[in-house]
Design an enzyme around this catalytic site. Structure first.
Site, PDB file in Angstrom:
ATOM      1  CG  ASP A 240      -2.333   0.514   0.860  1.00 49.72           C
ATOM      2  OD1 ASP A 240      -2.413   1.550   0.171  1.00 49.72           O
ATOM      3  OD2 ASP A 240      -3.346  -0.074   1.287  1.00 49.72           O
TER       4      ASP A 240
ATOM      5  CD  GLU B  77       0.505   5.113  -7.800  1.00 52.67           C
ATOM      6  OE1 GLU B  77       1.191   6.107  -8.028  1.00 52.67           O
ATOM      7  OE2 GLU B  77      -0.669   4.990  -8.210  1.00 52.67           O
ATOM      8  CD1 TRP B  78      -4.186   3.962  -2.469  1.00 53.43           C
ATOM      9  CD2 TRP B  78      -3.281   5.900  -1.799  1.00 53.43           C
ATOM     10  NE1 TRP B  78      -3.810   3.796  -1.161  1.00 53.43           N
ATOM     11  CE2 TRP B  78      -3.251   4.973  -0.728  1.00 53.43           C
ATOM     12  CE3 TRP B  78      -2.762   7.178  -1.601  1.00 53.43           C
ATOM     13  CZ2 TRP B  78      -2.714   5.290   0.528  1.00 53.43           C
ATOM     14  CZ3 TRP B  78      -2.241   7.498  -0.347  1.00 53.43           C
ATOM     15  CH2 TRP B  78      -2.223   6.562   0.699  1.00 53.43           C
ATOM     16  N   GLY B  79      -3.278   5.058  -7.738  1.00 58.11           N
ATOM     17  CA  GLY B  79      -3.392   5.629  -9.071  1.00 58.11           C
ATOM     18  C   GLY B  79      -2.861   7.036  -9.211  1.00 58.11           C
TER      19      GLY B  79
ATOM     20  CD  GLU C 288       4.349   9.564  -8.847  1.00 60.24           C
ATOM     21  OE1 GLU C 288       5.163   8.898  -9.523  1.00 60.24           O
ATOM     22  OE2 GLU C 288       4.683  10.311  -7.911  1.00 60.24           O
TER      23      GLU C 288
ATOM     24  CG  ASP D 285      -8.727   3.258  -0.279  1.00 58.14           C
ATOM     25  OD1 ASP D 285      -7.898   2.798  -1.082  1.00 58.14           O
ATOM     26  OD2 ASP D 285      -8.484   3.455   0.925  1.00 58.14           O
TER      27      ASP D 285
END
Length: 295
Positions: free
Chosen positions: A51, A84-86, A88, A106
């Site tokens: 994460d 990395e939550w999109g 980059e 999320d």
């Protein structure tokens, strides 16, 4: 790292982001990649999510590359999920590091969250395929906030997009309705199709949408998705999905588990309830040459 499939009969899951896990109370793996990768292999872990919490501003490409190398060195095939939550656009660079990459923030057990994340994940469709998958986050099916029809749409679109189908509810207390969704083998088979091409949004008008994608055996999966507030007819044209109007296809309804037609031509229309969907597989009908008998 496991390159082909994204579900497991048995799965041991570990989440070790950065200096602390996302609970902020347990140490993470940053700076201890080889040590932790070796431990994961010894524990026979199948799926590892790395994460993005408490990353101290360290760029994700370096952090995930280090963990990827450590996992490979550990010697056990492990599905490595980059998260990395999109931020980059990992779909453009993560394929040579891991098995899947989060394309979005999320997810929540809310209709607006499901539709927003589906649209964001759709942008990166061309980057997914065998060896690496776009991950729009886990399934919310069965968590109790959305309606049955919304959960069915959620599961259908995630399956069509070849997303990792990670169950996010408590399966020990799951209702029969929930199990009927997450246990639909015909829909799961779409997700696990060996061709491995992510389906995408084909057209949208007034929140009435057609999503489709190719499957092995020259088949096509189609989802007619009604994101509007009222029941409405939705039509998919053969030309929209790469078929000739004259091509006959069999039409299999994956939720009714029955054939709508054995020789459909030109287009297909269905009345779809609000926030619900219809999901079909179109299979080309083999043309049999007529044999004339001469006496």
């Amino acid at each position: 790292m496991e390159p082909k499939r994204n579900t497991y009969k048995e799965m041991y899951f570990v989440d070790l982001p950065s200096y602390h896990t996302c609970s902020w109370s347990v140490p993470g793996s940053l700076g201890h990649e080889e040590e932790d990768a070796k431990t994961l292999a010894e524990w026979e872990i199948d799926y590892f999510k790395y994460d993005n919490c408490d990353n101290h501003g360290i760029k994700p490409r370096g952090r995930y590359a280090d963990m990827s190398a450590a996992l490979l060195k550990a010697g056990r095939p492990i599905f490595f999920s980059l998260c990395e939550w999109g931020l980059e656009n990992p779909a453009t660079w993560a394929r040579n590091m891991g098995s899947s990459w989060r394309t979005t923030e999320d997810i929540k057990d809310q209709w607006s969250s499901v539709t927003l994340i589906a649209d964001k994940n759709n942008i990166w469709a061309k980057h997914a395929g065998p060896g690496g998958w776009n991950d729009p986050d886990m399934l919310e099916v069965g968590n109790g906030v959305m309606k049955f029809e919304e959960y069915r749409s959620h599961f259908s679109i995630w399956a069509l997009m070849k997303a990792p189908l990670l169950i996010g509810c408590d399966v020990q207390s799951a209702s029969k309705e929930t199990l009927s969704i997450i246990g639909n083998k015909e829909v799961i088979d779409v997700n696990q199709d060996p061709l491995g091409v992510q389906g995408r949004k084909i057209c949208s008008r007034d929140d009435l949408e057609v999503w489709a994608g190719p499957l092995s055996g020259k088949r096509i999966v189609v989802v007619l998705w009604n994101r509007s507030r009222s029941k409405a007819p939705i039509t998919v044209s053969w030309e929209d999905i790469g078929l000739s109007p004259s091509d006959p296809v069999s039409v299999r309804d994956l939720w009714a588990h029955s054939f709508v037609s054995r020789s459909q031509r030109g287009q297909l229309t269905a009345d779809v309830a609000s926030h619900d969907c219809q999901m079909y597989i179109l299979t080309p009908v083999k043309k049999i040459k007529k044999i004339q008998e001469y006496v």
